[in-house]
Design a protein around this motif. Structure first.
Motif, PDB file in Angstrom:
ATOM      1  N   ARG A 352       0.838  -1.202   0.000  1.00  0.00           N
ATOM      2  CA  ARG A 352       0.000   0.000   0.000  1.00  0.00           C
ATOM      3  C   ARG A 352       0.876   1.258   0.000  1.00  0.00           C
ATOM      4  N   ALA A 353       1.949   1.234   0.771  1.00  0.00           N
ATOM      5  CA  ALA A 353       2.853   2.381   0.824  1.00  0.00           C
ATOM      6  C   ALA A 353       3.550   2.603  -0.515  1.00  0.00           C
ATOM      7  N   GLN A 402      12.557   4.136   2.770  1.00  0.00           N
ATOM      8  CA  GLN A 402      12.138   4.697   4.054  1.00  0.00           C
ATOM      9  C   GLN A 402      10.828   4.077   4.521  1.00  0.00           C
ATOM     10  N   ALA A 403       9.939   3.769   3.585  1.00  0.00           N
ATOM     11  CA  ALA A 403       8.678   3.113   3.944  1.00  0.00           C
ATOM     12  C   ALA A 403       8.933   1.736   4.532  1.00  0.00           C
ATOM     13  N   ALA A 404       9.860   1.000   3.942  1.00  0.00           N
ATOM     14  CA  ALA A 404      10.192  -0.322   4.468  1.00  0.00           C
ATOM     15  C   ALA A 404      10.796  -0.220   5.864  1.00  0.00           C
ATOM     16  N   ILE A 405      11.704   0.714   6.047  1.00  0.00           N
ATOM     17  CA  ILE A 405      12.324   0.906   7.365  1.00  0.00           C
ATOM     18  C   ILE A 405      11.263   1.246   8.410  1.00  0.00           C
ATOM     19  N   ALA A 406      10.315   2.109   8.046  1.00  0.00           N
ATOM     20  CA  ALA A 406       9.274   2.525   8.986  1.00  0.00           C
ATOM     21  C   ALA A 406       8.412   1.352   9.433  1.00  0.00           C
ATOM     22  N   LEU A 407       8.326   0.310   8.614  1.00  0.00           N
ATOM     23  CA  LEU A 407       7.544  -0.881   8.955  1.00  0.00           C
ATOM     24  C   LEU A 407       8.387  -1.940   9.661  1.00  0.00           C
ATOM     25  N   GLY A 408       9.592  -1.587  10.058  1.00  0.00           N
ATOM     26  CA  GLY A 408      10.470  -2.566  10.687  1.00  0.00           C
ATOM     27  C   GLY A 408      11.064  -3.534   9.690  1.00  0.00           C
ATOM     28  N   GLY A 409      11.153  -3.097   8.433  1.00  0.00           N
ATOM     29  CA  GLY A 409      11.654  -3.951   7.361  1.00  0.00           C
ATOM     30  C   GLY A 409      13.100  -3.659   7.017  1.00  0.00           C
ATOM     31  N   THR A 410      13.452  -3.927   5.763  1.00  0.00           N
ATOM     32  CA  THR A 410      14.844  -3.815   5.322  1.00  0.00           C
ATOM     33  C   THR A 410      14.917  -3.176   3.953  1.00  0.00           C
ATOM     34  N   ILE A 411      16.028  -2.496   3.687  1.00  0.00           N
ATOM     35  CA  ILE A 411      16.257  -1.898   2.372  1.00  0.00           C
ATOM     36  C   ILE A 411      16.742  -2.910   1.356  1.00  0.00           C
ATOM     37  N   THR A 412      17.151  -4.087   1.810  1.00  0.00           N
ATOM     38  CA  THR A 412      17.580  -5.124   0.881  1.00  0.00           C
ATOM     39  C   THR A 412      17.400  -6.498   1.491  1.00  0.00           C
TER      40      THR A 412
END
Length: 456
Positions: A352-353, A402-412
């Motif tokens: 969605r982001a 940045q959206a992934a990081i905000a969700l507790g995710g990863t850039i890769t």
């Protein structure tokens, strides 16, 4: 310093043809798949035939403080092997040997061997090497180890690090170390072996890999479900993963479906908001039960059509459609390739982001995903002849991370940081972990000659 003069010493120390200095030949080794326009021009390309020649090249570079950029097959998607001005590009493409020990169930491969060549050698003994990047036919094992590559089978079978039992590595001073070996269990000493997996050539140059093999994969059954929206497909992924772990679970959104159909018509549903491709390779009745569960969950989440088949060729046709998605999307313009992931329950939020970012920056971002483990590949498309289009694309690229990081995710999840995502790494790791990474890098490469500018 007269580096061209000093280069004569390196040329003399290695067999004819190992060191390339001709500009036309060097050109083919400057870029990886990202085709970064800021890529430099190396002083020379060194194409060693064995580990001893790698040592010669690295020792020369260390003595003259010349940077070294290790390179595999050039299929990288994060700029990790992009050439640097005045550096050596150390291409491992001539080191292609693969041997299989069926008793130990391992493959011993040189770094330039293709993933597909390891799979083929294993299959001759009824064994299988599971890590399965979409580019498996043309990507190298050394590159796979350097980025900790995953692929389509990783939801059930894991990623490259789960199969690396041993490495030979040339360090920044030219010394050669052997880590691990053909042993399933080995906890002697610190886990230095795993330190080099995913290090993207910043800590050492891999010259040999010992890979764990497993018994050959069972015949898979395939399910394909079409959904009205990509979020509905993502919700189905979450529902499936609460119940089982399929051997494959891939997602394609409408833009990627239509790119594939434009590039190579395969009968995919152009009107679907998303397609979910899943497989089960469990034995017999268990496989049938898993396919039934997949179907039930997809129907509960609003799938407009659900198709399943036990025909391996028919199933492989859908897998091929997923594999060719990136080349198909590339026909639409220049690409910025993302590799962001989030915890599986938050996959709908991440997608969605991404859609919101595409709308905000007025760019097309087709999405394909190893959905079963939360790893997505948003692909930002732009017109390279339009400066405004490229600016919007790069802003969107940063916003997705940045959206992934905000969700507790990863850039890769599997492509690596390289140079393309380096600026976002501190936002994910934080200052303390970044400092720890740099301490490790400084300890193993005090002069900073190994792939400078990548990752850290």
């Amino acid at each position: 310093m007269d580096r061209l003069g000093d280069l004569h010493d390196l040329v003399a120390a290695l067999p004819d043809g190992v060191v390339l200095t001709d500009p036309d030949r060097i050109e083919g080794y400057r870029h990886d798949y990202t085709r970064d326009p800021t890529t430099g021009t190396p002083l020379a390309v060194v194409r060693p035939e064995d580990a001893a020649q790698v040592q010669v090249a690295v020792r020369w570079a260390a003595a003259h403080r010349v940077p070294v950029v290790p390179r595999g097959a050039g299929t990288g998607l994060s700029g990790g092997s992009s050439a640097l001005d005045g550096a050596l590009t150390l291409s491992l493409d001539r080191m292609r040997a693969v041997e299989v020990d069926p008793d130990c169930q391992v493959a011993v491969a040189e770094p330039g061997a293709f993933n597909a060549e390891v799979k083929a050698a294993a299959a001759e003994h009824g064994l299988w090497y599971p890590p399965d990047p979409s580019s498996f036919e043309i990507c190298s094992i050394g590159g796979n180890v350097a980025t900790n590559a995953g692929g389509l089978c990783c939801v059930k079978y894991g990623v490259t690090t789960d199969y690396v039992l041993g490495l030979d590595v040339v360090l920044a001073d030219g010394s050669l170390v052997t880590l691990g070996g053909p042993r399933i269990k080995d906890v002697a000493g610190l886990s230095l072996l795993k330190l080099f997996v995913g290090s993207e050539g910043t800590l050492g140059v891999i010259t040999r890999v010992i890979l764990r093999l497993v018994p050959g994969q069972g015949r898979p059954s395939t399910m394909v479900a079409s959904f009205p929206t990509v979020e509905a497909a993502a919700r189905a992924v979450v529902g499936v993963r609460r119940r089982l772990r399929p051997s494959m679970m891939e997602l394609m959104d409408r833009a990627s479906i239509n790119a594939v159909e434009d590039h190579r018509p395969m009968g995919l549903d152009r009107d679907a908001g998303a397609l979910l491709l899943a497989q089960s390779d469990a034995p017999g009745d268990v496989r049938d039960a898993e396919i039934a569960t997949l179907r039930t969950v997809c129907e509960q989440e609003g799938a407009a059509d659900v198709f399943s088949t036990d025909d391996p060729d028919e199933g492989e046709m859908f897998v091929q459609a997923r594999r060719i998605a990136i080349p198909a999307i590339e026909t639409r313009g220049a690409l910025l390739l993302e590799d962001v992931g989030a915890p599986i329950p938050l996959l709908p939020d991440l997608l969605r982001a991404i859609a919101a970012i595409a709308a905000e920056h007025e760019v097309e971002i087709p999405v394909i995903a190893h959905a079963g483990d939360g790893n997505t590949h948003p692909i930002v498309v732009y017109d390279p002849t339009d400066a405004a289009s490229e600016k919007r694309a790069r802003l969107a690229f940063d916003a997705v991370m940045q959206a992934a990081i905000a969700l507790g995710g990863t850039i890769t999840g599997e492509h690596g940081v390289g140079r393309a995502k380096k600026a976002a790494l501190p936002d994910q790791l934080g200052p303390e972990v970044m400092a720890l990474n740099r301490r490790v890098k400084d300890a193993l490469d005090p002069d900073g000659i190994l792939n400078p500018g990548a990752v850290l």
